[in-house]
Design a protein around this motif. Structure first.
Motif, PDB file in Angstrom:
ATOM      1  N   ALA A 215      18.245 -27.672 -32.959  1.00 25.83           N
ATOM      2  CA  ALA A 215      19.131 -27.600 -31.792  1.00 25.83           C
ATOM      3  C   ALA A 215      18.332 -27.723 -30.501  1.00 25.83           C
ATOM      4  O   ALA A 215      18.756 -28.421 -29.571  1.00 25.83           O
ATOM      5  N   LYS A 216      17.176 -27.065 -30.442  1.00 27.69           N
ATOM      6  CA  LYS A 216      16.327 -27.158 -29.248  1.00 27.69           C
ATOM      7  C   LYS A 216      15.875 -28.598 -29.012  1.00 27.69           C
ATOM      8  O   LYS A 216      15.892 -29.084 -27.883  1.00 27.69           O
TER       9      LYS A 216
ATOM     10  N   ARG B 223      16.884 -30.974 -25.820  1.00 28.41           N
ATOM     11  CA  ARG B 223      15.858 -31.567 -24.948  1.00 28.41           C
ATOM     12  C   ARG B 223      16.064 -33.064 -24.741  1.00 28.41           C
ATOM     13  O   ARG B 223      15.632 -33.612 -23.731  1.00 28.41           O
ATOM     14  N   THR B 224      16.694 -33.739 -25.682  1.00 26.54           N
ATOM     15  CA  THR B 224      16.908 -35.179 -25.558  1.00 26.54           C
ATOM     16  C   THR B 224      18.083 -35.525 -24.645  1.00 26.54           C
ATOM     17  O   THR B 224      18.228 -36.675 -24.259  1.00 26.54           O
TER      18      THR B 224
ATOM     19  N   PRO C  18      20.435 -35.904 -21.328  1.00 28.42           N
ATOM     20  CA  PRO C  18      20.211 -36.045 -19.890  1.00 28.42           C
ATOM     21  C   PRO C  18      20.497 -34.714 -19.174  1.00 28.42           C
ATOM     22  O   PRO C  18      21.232 -33.864 -19.688  1.00 28.42           O
ATOM     23  N   VAL C  19      19.930 -34.551 -18.007  1.00 30.86           N
ATOM     24  CA  VAL C  19      20.017 -33.279 -17.274  1.00 30.86           C
ATOM     25  C   VAL C  19      21.458 -32.829 -17.080  1.00 30.86           C
ATOM     26  O   VAL C  19      21.806 -31.678 -17.339  1.00 30.86           O
ATOM     27  N   TRP C  20      22.330 -33.713 -16.617  1.00 30.75           N
ATOM     28  CA  TRP C  20      23.706 -33.295 -16.344  1.00 30.75           C
ATOM     29  C   TRP C  20      24.461 -32.960 -17.619  1.00 30.75           C
ATOM     30  O   TRP C  20      25.350 -32.103 -17.602  1.00 30.75           O
ATOM     31  N   ASP C  21      24.132 -33.587 -18.738  1.00 35.57           N
ATOM     32  CA  ASP C  21      24.751 -33.215 -20.009  1.00 35.57           C
ATOM     33  C   ASP C  21      24.304 -31.819 -20.433  1.00 35.57           C
ATOM     34  O   ASP C  21      25.093 -31.056 -21.004  1.00 35.57           O
ATOM     35  N   LYS C  22      23.057 -31.489 -20.154  1.00 39.31           N
ATOM     36  CA  LYS C  22      22.575 -30.138 -20.437  1.00 39.31           C
ATOM     37  C   LYS C  22      23.351 -29.112 -19.614  1.00 39.31           C
ATOM     38  O   LYS C  22      23.761 -28.072 -20.131  1.00 39.31           O
ATOM     39  N   VAL C  23      23.532 -29.413 -18.328  1.00 37.58           N
ATOM     40  CA  VAL C  23      24.259 -28.509 -17.442  1.00 37.58           C
ATOM     41  C   VAL C  23      25.699 -28.354 -17.922  1.00 37.58           C
ATOM     42  O   VAL C  23      26.221 -27.237 -18.001  1.00 37.58           O
TER      43      VAL C  23
END
Length: 133
Positions: free
Chosen positions: A32-33, A37-38, A40-45
């Protein structure tokens, strides 16, 4: 209010649910980690934060049908407020605690809704977080 089926959800919720279905929470396993990490930044947010939950707190949980978790959040918020008042906490400390509490609500809301749609009726807004058995 009944929980919607996963196919009835908006595309943004379907993306979150797809990640949770495959991996669980972003920190729940090494796989999962790595998958997190793969992204994009906004998808993480979008996966780990919910601005509506930050702004509306327990009301957001009620609106999504998670009244049990919303009631727990309301009780915890009132309890924290009462504790800070009784201790005559300085304004800065009260603000830090308030923003920290709101941040915790913001980061748990998406996974809480995922569990709700999947059938969870727990009162614990942090269900699924923390160490695994």
């Amino acid at each position: 209010m009944t929980a919607p089926e996963a196919g009835e959800l908006a595309a943004s919720w379907q993306r979150r649910f797809a990640f949770f279905d495959l991996y669980g929470l972003p920190n729940s396993s090494p796989t999962a980690k790595a998958a997190y990490r793969t992204l994009p930044v906004w998808d993480k947010v979008r996966l780990t934060s919910n601005v509506w939950a930050l702004l509306f707190g327990f009301v957001y949980f009620y609106a999504k049908g998670m009244w049990r978790k919303g009631t727990t959040i309301l009780g915890a918020g009132v309890g924290l407020g009462a504790l800070l008042s009784v201790l005559h906490a300085p304004g800065f400390l009260s603000q830090v605690v308030t923003f920290g509490f709101a941040g915790a609500i913001m980061t748990t809301a998406n996974y809480a809704y995922y569990l709700h749609v999947r059938g969870s009726r727990s009162w614990n807004p942090f269900e699924g977080f923390g160490p695994r058995a």
